[in-house]
Each structure stands twice: as structure tokens, then as C-alpha cells.
Design an enzyme around this catalytic site. Sequence first.
Site, short mmCIF file in Angstrom:
data_model
loop_
_atom_site.label_atom_id
_atom_site.label_comp_id
_atom_site.label_asym_id
_atom_site.label_seq_id
_atom_site.Cartn_x
_atom_site.Cartn_y
_atom_site.Cartn_z
N LYS A 1 0.83 -1.21 0.00
CA LYS A 1 0.00 0.00 0.00
C LYS A 1 0.86 1.26 0.00
O LYS A 1 0.45 2.28 -0.53
CB LYS A 1 -1.00 -0.02 1.16
CG LYS A 1 -2.08 -1.08 0.95
CD LYS A 1 -3.36 -0.81 1.71
CE LYS A 1 -4.42 -1.82 1.27
NZ LYS A 1 -5.65 -1.76 2.02
N LYS B 1 -3.23 -9.90 -6.24
CA LYS B 1 -4.55 -10.12 -5.63
C LYS B 1 -5.59 -9.18 -6.25
O LYS B 1 -5.27 -8.03 -6.58
CB LYS B 1 -4.40 -9.83 -4.13
CG LYS B 1 -5.69 -9.77 -3.35
CD LYS B 1 -5.42 -9.48 -1.89
CE LYS B 1 -5.65 -8.03 -1.55
NZ LYS B 1 -6.45 -7.81 -0.35
N LYS C 1 -10.31 -4.24 -4.25
CA LYS C 1 -11.41 -3.34 -4.57
C LYS C 1 -10.93 -1.95 -4.97
O LYS C 1 -11.61 -1.23 -5.67
CB LYS C 1 -12.43 -3.28 -3.44
CG LYS C 1 -11.91 -2.78 -2.11
CD LYS C 1 -13.06 -2.66 -1.13
CE LYS C 1 -12.98 -3.67 -0.01
NZ LYS C 1 -11.83 -3.53 0.89
#
Length: 334
Positions: free
Chosen positions: A115, A197, A200
Site C-alpha cells: 500500500k 490479488k 477493490k
Amino acid sequence: MFNDKKVVFSGVQPSGNLTIGNYLGAIRNFSAFSDEYHCYYCVADMHAITVRQVPADLRKRTYETLALYIACGLDPQKNTLFVQSHVPAHAELGWILDCYTMFGELSRMTQFKDKSAKNADNINAGLFTYPSLMAADILLYQTELVPVGVDQKQHLELCRDIAGRFNQIYGETFVIPEGYITKEGAKIMSLQDPTKKMSKSDSNENAVVRILDSKDDIIRKFKRAVTDSGNEIVHGEDKEGITNLLNIYTRFTGKTLEEAEKEFDGKGYGEFKLAVGETCADALSPVKAEFDKLMADKAYLEAIMADGATEAYKNARRTLSKVKRKLGFTDIKR
Ligand code: AQP
């Protein structure tokens, strides 16, 4: 354990429109625990702000995530459904556990590294200490079992370490939770880069199938899914795209990998991708219909939020009081 029932806890961040990864890896598995366990499922809005959110979108998605929980089969009478920021005990215990989590441990978290790379202009302290807040979420309810996707395994292990450390210093305080990770639904990969992965918050819409996508969009996305240069529909390490599609197909149909491979033996990639798209869209269609009904009744959703927050707080405060007492915090009567 508060009553005679053991506790299950999990949550989903309202950080984007939920994907079939969130569905197959987490939410769809939640209702299986409702009869046997006291289940807490939260909408993790405090976690969501570790990445910058548009306030109106965050508000809307908080309602939507709650509605999706119910639409995916979670009965609010049997499960405590609530919004994380409505129970301030999460923030309180989160801070306390920050003080029992090591810099080195947090530095090793792969989600933090991923992130940070994705949000290089906003590597904030909350993103770094996310796992301590997640530990607080879980430990507040004396949770025994945490159903999550495999991507959360590392955070869960850290949660166990933090709980163990606290228990060792102050005596038995927290139940040490176990992860519940279903094997096949554990990690759904991006349709555009099957080494990554499905997330969203991915900015590439073609990479992500969302629970609320229209049937046409779902089929279009599967048709565009990246595969490989071969032509056999079999799973394997060198066939990440096809393996991911087979995994999605088997999760939705309940068929085994071998049955699915046999079914598509001799068929082309085009036909296979269309079948996966149609299967996925058809499976999600009743969820969408139920979701639309729920979203039309905001008052009902708000009542669930209020009841859930009251019930969650009732149990969370017992753990929090115990922790504060053990730490040596003073108490006053108000
Ligand atoms: N691709 C996935 N496959 C299987 N399970 C998944 N989960 C998420 N993606 C997949 C599981 O969904 C639950 C909720 O996840 P979260 O919202 O707490 O955060 P996340 O893991 O960071 O999910 P996303 O979709 O990747 O969100 P963003 O893009 O905001 O970071 C968890 O149980 C997770 O394992």
C-alpha cells in the site's frame, strides 16, 4: 468468551465497491458461523481512512457494505453487524496495542509495503499501524475464530503475537484467536494480472469483478481476462490466469477442479471465459436484488447499525476495562 458461545469476528473496509475476492474469500463464508458462534462483523471504516477517501463515497459505501453483509446471508438477528467507528473502544484499544507492537514487526508487513508503494504520497502512520488496530478489533471481543482471505494471514499472526505478549506481561487477558482461511476461496487474483490479488481499490476496472457489477459488465470483464498462450483449460503454476478462472468457477459452482477441467476439456478459452462470466453473474444476481431492496430502506439499515453498535460496545467495554485496569490506568465515576 462472553456467553457460552465462542466468538467469531471479521470485517471489511468500505474502501471501494466490494469484489468477488471479498465475497469468495470472506463474506460468503461468514454466515456459516451464525448458529454456533457469537458473530461480530464490522464495516471497518476506520481502517479505510488509512488511504485517502472521498467523504461522501465513504459514507455511501458504509451503508452499502452493511447492506451487502445482509444480502449475502447475514441475518442481523443472529449476527452483530456494526460500523467500527460507532464503537470507540476500537480506537482506544488500538492505541494501547500500538504501544505493544514493535516497529520492526510492522515494517515487515507486506500489505504496508504494497500500500505504501501504491500511495507513495500518503504513507501515513495509520497505514503503518493498521495491524495493531486490526488486533484491537479482534481482541476486544475475545475472538476465537477470524474468517479472512489468505492475504490477512500475516496480520492475524501479528495479532496473535501482540495478544501473547500482553498476556505474558499482565496475565491472561486476551483469547488468542485462530484464523479460518478456506483453501480455494482464499485468494482471488486480478483478471488483468493474475500474479496480483484482486483488490477493490484497483484503478483498472477490467482487473476487478465487483459484486454489484451488471451481468454485461461481469461477462465483458471475464472475456477480457488475461490467460496464457496455451490452449488447455488446466490448472498449473505456469498457467496463473486459467488457474484463477478455474478457481473462481469451482468456488461458484461447488465443482472440484478435476470436474471443471473435465467439463472444459477440448473447449477453447473464449467459451470457458464466457461460462465463468455467466456462472459468476448468475450466482450474484440474487445478492444484487436483495441489496437493492435493502438500500431502499435507509432507516432499517440505521436501526441495524444502532443495535449492532450497542451490542458490540456492551462486550467490547468489558475487555477494555480489564485492559485498562491491568495497565494501571485510573478510573473515575461519572
Ligand atoms: N482477492 C481476494 N481474495 C480472497 N479474499 C480477499 N479479501 C480481499 N481481497 C481478496 C478478503 O476480504 C476481506 C476484507 O478485506 P478488507 O476490505 O479488509 O481489505 P483488503 O484485504 O485490503 O481488501 P481489498 O479488496 O484488497 O481492499 P483494498 O483495495 O482497499 O486494499 C478480508 O478477509 C480479505 O482477506
